[in-house]
Structure formats: structure tokens, C-alpha cells
Design an enzyme around this catalytic site. Structure first.
Site, PDB file in Angstrom:
ATOM      1  N   SER A 104       3.318  -2.481  10.343  1.00  0.00           N
ATOM      2  CA  SER A 104       4.770  -2.443  10.557  1.00  0.00           C
ATOM      3  C   SER A 104       5.465  -3.755  10.178  1.00  0.00           C
ATOM      4  O   SER A 104       6.362  -4.219  10.885  1.00  0.00           O
ATOM      5  CB  SER A 104       5.085  -2.046  12.006  1.00  0.00           C
ATOM      6  N   ASN A 128       0.857  -1.179   0.000  1.00  0.00           N
ATOM      7  CA  ASN A 128       0.000   0.000   0.000  1.00  0.00           C
ATOM      8  C   ASN A 128       0.900   1.237   0.000  1.00  0.00           C
ATOM      9  O   ASN A 128       1.513   1.552   1.016  1.00  0.00           O
ATOM     10  CB  ASN A 128      -0.899  -0.022   1.247  1.00  0.00           C
ATOM     11  N   TRP A 129       0.970   1.885  -1.146  1.00  0.00           N
ATOM     12  CA  TRP A 129       1.907   3.012  -1.284  1.00  0.00           C
ATOM     13  C   TRP A 129       1.351   4.295  -0.666  1.00  0.00           C
ATOM     14  O   TRP A 129       2.044   5.295  -0.593  1.00  0.00           O
ATOM     15  CB  TRP A 129       2.247   3.241  -2.764  1.00  0.00           C
ATOM     16  N   LYS A 130       0.089   4.282  -0.279  1.00  0.00           N
ATOM     17  CA  LYS A 130      -0.559   5.454   0.334  1.00  0.00           C
ATOM     18  C   LYS A 130      -0.338   6.697  -0.541  1.00  0.00           C
ATOM     19  O   LYS A 130      -0.257   6.588  -1.758  1.00  0.00           O
ATOM     20  CB  LYS A 130      -0.044   5.655   1.762  1.00  0.00           C
ATOM     21  N   GLY A 178       2.172   1.923  10.779  1.00  0.00           N
ATOM     22  CA  GLY A 178       3.081   3.061  10.664  1.00  0.00           C
ATOM     23  C   GLY A 178       3.743   3.449  11.974  1.00  0.00           C
ATOM     24  O   GLY A 178       4.342   4.510  12.097  1.00  0.00           O
ATOM     25  N   GLU A 219      -5.514  -5.537  10.397  1.00  0.00           N
ATOM     26  CA  GLU A 219      -4.531  -4.474  10.603  1.00  0.00           C
ATOM     27  C   GLU A 219      -4.847  -3.742  11.908  1.00  0.00           C
ATOM     28  O   GLU A 219      -5.672  -2.809  11.924  1.00  0.00           O
ATOM     29  CB  GLU A 219      -4.587  -3.479   9.445  1.00  0.00           C
ATOM     30  N   GLU A 266      -6.836   4.139   7.839  1.00  0.00           N
ATOM     31  CA  GLU A 266      -6.709   5.589   7.594  1.00  0.00           C
ATOM     32  C   GLU A 266      -7.999   6.133   6.980  1.00  0.00           C
ATOM     33  O   GLU A 266      -8.369   7.280   7.213  1.00  0.00           O
ATOM     34  CB  GLU A 266      -5.471   5.872   6.724  1.00  0.00           C
ATOM     35  N   HIS A 278      -9.501   0.519   4.926  1.00  0.00           N
ATOM     36  CA  HIS A 278      -8.194   0.751   5.570  1.00  0.00           C
ATOM     37  C   HIS A 278      -8.396   1.677   6.767  1.00  0.00           C
ATOM     38  O   HIS A 278      -9.226   2.578   6.744  1.00  0.00           O
ATOM     39  CB  HIS A 278      -7.221   1.378   4.556  1.00  0.00           C
ATOM     40  N   GLY A 328       2.793  -1.308   4.334  1.00  0.00           N
ATOM     41  CA  GLY A 328       2.747   0.118   4.022  1.00  0.00           C
ATOM     42  C   GLY A 328       4.153   0.646   3.797  1.00  0.00           C
ATOM     43  O   GLY A 328       4.718   0.526   2.710  1.00  0.00           O
ATOM     44  N   GLY A 329       4.747   1.205   4.844  1.00  0.00           N
ATOM     45  CA  GLY A 329       6.051   1.878   4.745  1.00  0.00           C
ATOM     46  C   GLY A 329       7.107   1.081   3.988  1.00  0.00           C
ATOM     47  O   GLY A 329       7.766   1.610   3.083  1.00  0.00           O
TER      48      GLY A 329
HETATM   49  C1  PEP Z   1      -0.801  -0.182   5.902  1.00  0.00           C
HETATM   50  O1  PEP Z   1      -0.832   0.969   5.497  1.00  0.00           O
HETATM   51  O2  PEP Z   1      -1.694  -0.952   5.558  1.00  0.00           O
HETATM   52  C2  PEP Z   1       0.294  -0.603   6.782  1.00  0.00           C
HETATM   53  C3  PEP Z   1       0.234  -1.786   7.295  1.00  0.00           C
HETATM   54  O3  PEP Z   1       1.303   0.304   7.001  1.00  0.00           O
HETATM   55  P1  PEP Z   1       2.728   0.010   7.702  1.00  0.00           P
HETATM   56  O4  PEP Z   1       3.278  -1.253   7.098  1.00  0.00           O
HETATM   57  O5  PEP Z   1       3.556   1.216   7.384  1.00  0.00           O
HETATM   58  O6  PEP Z   1       2.463  -0.145   9.171  1.00  0.00           O
END
Ligand code: PEP
Length: 251
Positions: free
Chosen positions: A213, A9-11, A173, A167, A97, A95, A234-235
Site C-alpha cells: 500500500s 508490479n502491474w499484476k 492491496g 512485503e 500472492e 511474491h 502494486g495498485g
Molecule cells: C505488491 O503487489 O507487491 C504490492 C505491494 O501491492 P500494493 O502496493 O497494491 O499493496
């Protein structure tokens, strides 16, 4: 046996060239020997570029969101048909966010799931509790409410087009991931819920990803758990080496 599924997920990151380069690096890495299904969720405006870059490779591309309406006067929104039209195959829905920053409730999530399925897309449906909810012992209640609301009206035959992502909001994050045991417990609970809502066979086939994470150094342990069928990243998905190392950590 469920095939591993790893998604990035590049957000709201990258520019057009950065999106193309990242997609090209993943494409380069994914071969017939790759043991996991792979999905990339770029920002909407780079979907067409990424679809072009990964053409011919076994990589899904998806939208990070979609509109809960079909067509018309919905300024700023993107429909299921538009996602399909540019070559996206999946929609990321619910998600945290979207739920917490944009106040998207269970009813909107349910409408989005219905729109995506009606538009022949696959769905990656996210559920997860906040830290306060976990600390007050409400994790199961929260994910049960989110899951049953989102799947309301979803026919058993359409479940094959859905993957779940557990999640925990407190792990996204933050650098603080759920332990494999913590994640496994919730995944097993979710699978049991699917068994109750549908049947045991459907529950066995459904892929449930963990997100929060995930890094190359914890991916293997997480995906080694019985009910963790992949990861939503994500990151670390913005760093080609890290994401490709995670890709190689599947069962
Ligand atoms: C996400 O955005 O779905 C996510 C899991 O982010 P991160 O890996 O940065 O915690």
C-alpha cells in the site's frame, strides 16, 4: 550509499494498449536526473511490448514469476531463458500472492532464485508475514525462514544481483501500510541476517525495498528510513501520476 529502487508490479491488470501507454508515461518521466533505479513488472504477455516502449531508457523490465525448471514439458510456465530472450532483466520471486494464492513454498522459491541467477537475471525476492503471524510475534521467525531458504546455495558474488522486498502480507492491496518504524525494524533485521549469512559489506550493499500500500503520500517517509532503499508498488503503479510521484520520493 545505496541508490533508491522503485518497482511497479502491474499484476494481472491492463490490456496491451494500456500496458504500452503506462510504460510510455513512465519512460517520459524517467530522465538522467531520476535518482532511483526503476523496474516495471508487466504481465508476461506484454513484456515484449513494454521492452520495446522503454528501449533506450534507464528502466528495467521484469517477469512477475518464472518457472523453477529449465526447459521442457511444463505447460503454462515461462523459463528464465524466455524472460531474457524477450528483454526482461529481472524476475520477481516469492511474491505473497504466489506464496498464498498459489501455495508456492520456500523450496519452490529457492529453486526459482537459483534458476533466475543461473539464467543471468536479477532477482527481486519478496518476504513477509501474514497478519496472524505478526500478531503472534512471529514476524522475525517468518522472514528469517523465508530468506534463508530462498538464499540457500546462492554464492556471495551473486548477491549483487538480488534485491529484497519486505512485503507484509497484511499491507498488500489493503490500504493499510506498515508504519515507517515497523518497516524499518524488519528491514534492519533482514540486513543483519544478510550480514550473518554473508558479511557486513554485502549486507550494506544489498537493497531492501518495502512493499504494501505504498502511495505518493507515504513513499517519502518510508524511503527516508535508514534501511528502506526503495519501494515495490502494486495498485499505485497502475496510475502513471502516482507512480511517477513515488519515483520522485527516493532519497
Ligand atoms: C505488491 O503487489 O507487491 C504490492 C505491494 O501491492 P500494493 O502496493 O497494491 O499493496
Amino acid at each position: 550509499m545505496r541508490r533508491s529502487y522503485v518497482a511497479g508490479n502491474w499484476k494481472m491488470n491492463l490490456d496491451r494498449q494500456g500496458a504500452r501507454s503506462l510504460a510510455a508515461a513512465v519512460r517520459e518521466h524517467v530522465t538522467a536526473r531520476t535518482r532511483a533505479d526503476v523496474a516495471l513488472f508487466p504481465p508476461f504477455v506484454y513484456l515484449a511490448d513494454v521492452v520495446q516502449v522503454i528501449a533506450g531508457a534507464s528502466i528495467r523490465v521484469g517477469g512477475q514469476n518464472l518457472c523453477d525448471q529449465g526447459v521442457g514439458a511444463f505447460t503454462g510456465e515461462i523459463s528464465a531463458a524466455m524472460l531474457s530472450d524477450v528483454g526482461a532483466r529481472v524476475a520477481l520471486i516469492g511474491h505473497s500472492e504466489r506464496r498464498h494464492v498459489y501455495a508456492e513454498g520456500d523450496a519452490a522459491v529457492q529453486r526459482k532464485v537459483a534458476r533466475a541467477l543461473a539464467g543471468a537475471l536479477e532477482v527481486m525476492l519478496c518476504v513477509g508475514e501474514t497478519l496472524g503471524e505478526r500478531e503472534s510475534g512471529r514476524t522475525e521467525e517468518i522472514v528469517r525462514t523465508q530468506l534463508s531458504a530462498a538464499l540457500q546455495g546462492v554464492a556471495a558474488r551473486d548477491l549483487a544481483r538480488i534485491a529484497l522486498a519486505y512485503e507484509p502480507v497484511w499491507a498488500i492491496g489493503t490500504g493499510r501500510n506498515a508504519t515507517p518504524d515497523q518497516a524499518q525494524a524488519v528491514h534492519a533485521y533482514l540486513r543483519g541476517l544478510i550480514g550473518g549469512l554473508y558479511d557486513d559489506g554485502q549486507a550494506e550493499r544489498l537493497r531492501i525495498l518495502y512493499g504494501g500500500s505504498v502511495k505518493p503520500d507515504n513513499a517519502k517517509q518510508l524511503m527516508g528510513m535508514a534501511d528502506i532503499d526503495g519501494v515495490l508498488v502494486g495498485g499505485a503503479s497502475l496510475q502513471p501520476e502516482a507512480f511517477c510521484a513515488i519515483l520522485d520520493s527516493g532519497k
